[in-house]
Design an enzyme around this catalytic site. Structure first.
Site, PDB file in Angstrom:
ATOM      1  N   TRP A 158       0.868  -1.174   0.000  1.00 12.84           N
ATOM      2  CA  TRP A 158       0.000   0.000   0.000  1.00 12.84           C
ATOM      3  C   TRP A 158       0.911   1.232   0.000  1.00 12.84           C
ATOM      4  CZ3 TRP A 158      -1.886   2.787   4.826  1.00 12.84           C
ATOM      5  CH2 TRP A 158      -2.894   3.705   4.518  1.00 12.84           C
ATOM      6  N   ASP A 239      -0.180  -5.244   9.416  1.00 15.02           N
ATOM      7  CA  ASP A 239      -1.201  -4.244   9.084  1.00 15.02           C
ATOM      8  C   ASP A 239      -2.418  -4.995   8.549  1.00 15.02           C
ATOM      9  OD1 ASP A 239      -2.728  -2.118   8.442  1.00 15.02           O
ATOM     10  OD2 ASP A 239      -1.452  -1.346   6.837  1.00 15.02           O
ATOM     11  N   LYS A 275     -13.145  -1.027   6.125  1.00 11.06           N
ATOM     12  CA  LYS A 275     -13.686  -1.932   5.104  1.00 11.06           C
ATOM     13  C   LYS A 275     -14.677  -2.911   5.712  1.00 11.06           C
ATOM     14  CE  LYS A 275      -9.848  -0.270   3.436  1.00 11.06           C
ATOM     15  NZ  LYS A 275      -9.547   0.619   2.373  1.00 11.06           N
TER      16      LYS A 275
END
Ligand code: LMR
Length: 429
Positions: A158, A239, A275
C-alpha cells in the site's frame, strides 16, 4: 456583471490588506514549497467524480460498493447507530486518550482470538487509533522511539506505508513479494531478502487480502516466513485492514497473526474498521502490541498514550461507539458476520464474472490470477501505459500499478470493463 463586481471587491481588498499584498508580490514565506504529487489512490475518486462520461468506472479506491455501484451502509451499522443516538446517555464528550475501552478490548480479542495466550495472560496493550493508518503511524512512532531499526515493507505494498514510515522517521526498505511471471508470491526471493536484512529489522506484513496484489501466503508459507523472522530476531508489524474480507471469515483472516503470537513473537498489529464495517470516514481502528511479559504493559501503554496525546489528543468517538456495540453484542456480531459474507461473496462473484468474460473474449494471456487472488484487490498485470489508456479511452479509473478494486465492478459494468481490458491488452504494449 455580478462577477465583475466580485472581482473589483477582491482587488480593493487585496490592495488594502498587507498580507494579501505580500501574496501578490510573491515574497511569501513559502515560495520554496514545491507541489506535492496528488495521492495515487484517493485522487482517482476525484478524477472519476469530475468525469461526465456515463459509463465511467471507478476501480481505484479500495472501498466496497454494492451491486448498484453505491456505498453500502451495513444494516447492522444502521441498527447500532440508531441504538446509540436514542441512548439518553449519548453525548459528545472526549474519549480518553487511549480511546473507548470496550472498543479496543473487543478489537484485541477479534484479532488475537479470545482464547489467545496473550489475551489470557494480559500481555498486550490495545489502543484506539484513527483507523488503520493512524495505527500504522502510531506503531511507527512507537518503534522509532523505543525499538528503532530498519523497516521492510513488501514490494509492492500500500503506497501510503512508505510515506507513513518515512514521516515516522524510520528507514524504509522493501522485500520482494510479487512475482510477475507467476502472478503470485515470490516466496524464495522474499525469504532470501528477509534473511539478508540486518538482524532485528522490523518487517511489515499484511495478514490477509494483501494490498495491492491480492496474493496471500498459504499457511505453510506463513510458517516459513515466521521461521526466518525468528531466526533473524526480526520484529513483525502486521497491518490488518481487511479482516473478514479475504475469506468472509474473521477468524480465518486473523490466522497468520495468531500463528505468530503462538510462536512467541512480540509484535504490533494494526486494525481498521473502514472496510469490514464500512466505517470509512469514521476512522475507527486499533493498535495492539503483543508483549512477552505482562510486567511491561503499564510502561508501554503509558508511552503509547503519550505519543497519541501529542499527535491527536484523543481519537474520534462515533465510529468506535458504533463498532463497540456490534463487537460486544452477540446478535449484532452474528449479523455483522453474515453481512461480511455478502460483501466478500459479491467480490468473489465479480472476480468470476470478470475472469469468464476475458476467457470468452479470448483476451491474450492467462487470467486465473483474477480468481486465485483474494480480498478487495486484483493485481491485473497491466502496465502504466495500459492503465493510462484505460483511463483516457475508456474512462476506467485504476491505480498506475494495475491494481483494481474488484468491489467497483457489478453486473452492469463488468462486461464493459472486460472489453476495455481486452482492447488495451491487444493494442497497447
Ligand atoms: C486503498 O488502498 O485503496 C484503501 O486502503 C484506501 C486508501 O486510503 O488508500
Amino acid at each position: 456583471m455580478a462577477s465583475a463586481n466580485r472581482i473589483n471587491q477582491l482587488s480593493s481588498h487585496l490592495s488594502s490588506n498587507p498580507h494579501a499584498a505580500a501574496m501578490s508580490s510573491g515574497d511569501s514565506a513559502f515560495t520554496h514549497v514545491t507541489q506535492a504529487p496528488p495521492d495515487p489512490i484517493l485522487h482517482l475518486s476525484h478524477l472519476h467524480s469530475e468525469d461526465t462520461f456515463e459509463k465511467r468506472i471507478n476501480v481505484g479506491v479500495g472501498a466496497y460498493r454494492d451491486e448498484n455501484g453505491k456505498p453500502w451502509v451495513l444494516p447492522v451499522v444502521r441498527k447500532a447507530e440508531k441504538q446509540l443516538i436514542q441512548d439518553p446517555k449519548f453525548d459528545h464528550e472526549y474519549l480518553p486518550i487511549d480511546g473507548l475501552k470496550p472498543f479496543y478490548e473487543a478489537s484485541v480479542r477479534l484479532i488475537l482470538g479470545k482464547d489467545s495466550a496473550a489475551v489470557k495472560e494480559k500481555r498486550y496493550v490495545g489502543i484506539q487509533t484513527i483507523s488503520g493508518s493512524g495505527a500504522v503511524r502510531l506503531g511507527g512512532a512507537f518503534l522509532n522511539r523505543f525499538r528503532k531499526a530498519k523497516i521492510y515493507v513488501s514490494n509492492p505494498t500500500w503506497g501510503n506505508h512508505h510515506d507513513i514510515f518515512k514521516d515516522a522517521e524510520l528507514e524504509v526498505h522493501t522485500y520482494p513479494y510479487w512475482d510477475p511471471k507467476t502472478r503470485g508470491l515470490a516466496l524464495e526471493d522474499m525469504l532470501k531478502s528477509l534473511k539478508d536484512a540486518p538482524n532485528g529489522s522490523i518487517i511489515v506484513l499484511h495478514p490477509c487480502a494483501h494490498n495491492p496484489t491480492g496474493v496471500d501466503p498459504t499457511p505453510e508459507q506463513w510458517r516459513q516466513i515466521a521461521a526466518v523472522l525468528k531466526e533473524k530476531s526480526h520484529f513483525p508489524f502486521f497491518d490488518c485492514a481487511y479482516q473478514g474480507f479475504a475469506t468472509g471469515d474473521l477468524d480465518r483472516d486473523a490466522s497468520a497473526v495468531r500463528y505468530f503470537v503462538e510462536q512467541g513473537f512480540e509484535l504490533l498489529v494494526c486494525q481498521s474498521y473502514s472496510k469490514n464495517l464500512g466505517l470509512y470516514g469514521e476512522r475507527a481502528g486499533c493498535l495492539t502490541v503483543v508483549l512477552k511479559s505482562a510486567s511491561v504493559v503499564p510502561q508501554v501503554r503509558s508511552q503509547l498514550v503519550r505519543l497519541q496525546r501529542a499527535a491527536i489528543s484523543s481519537p474520534p468517538a462515533f465510529g468506535a461507539r458504533v463498532a463497540s456495540l456490534i463487537l460486544n453484542d452477540e446478535t449484532m456480531f452474528r449479523e455483522w458476520t453474515e453481512q461480511l459474507k455478502i460483501m466478500s461473496g459479491r467480490i468473489q462473484t465479480m472476480r468470476k464474472l470478470l475472469h469468464d468474460a476475458l476467457i470468452e473474449l479470448k483476451t491474450p494471456g492467462t487470467w486465473n490470477h483474477i480468481t486465485d487472488q483474494i480480498g478487495m484487490f486484483c493485481y491485473t498485470g497491466l502496465s502504466v501505459k495500459q492503465v493510462g489508456v484505460m483511463k483516457e479511452k475508456y474512462h476506467v479509473y485504476l491505480t498506475d500499478n494495475g491494481r483494481i478494486s474488484v468491489a467497483g465492478l457489478n453486473q452492469s459494468n463488468v462486461r464493459t470493463f472486460a472489453e476495455a481490458l481486452d482492447w488495451v491488452v491487444r493494442n497497447v504494449n
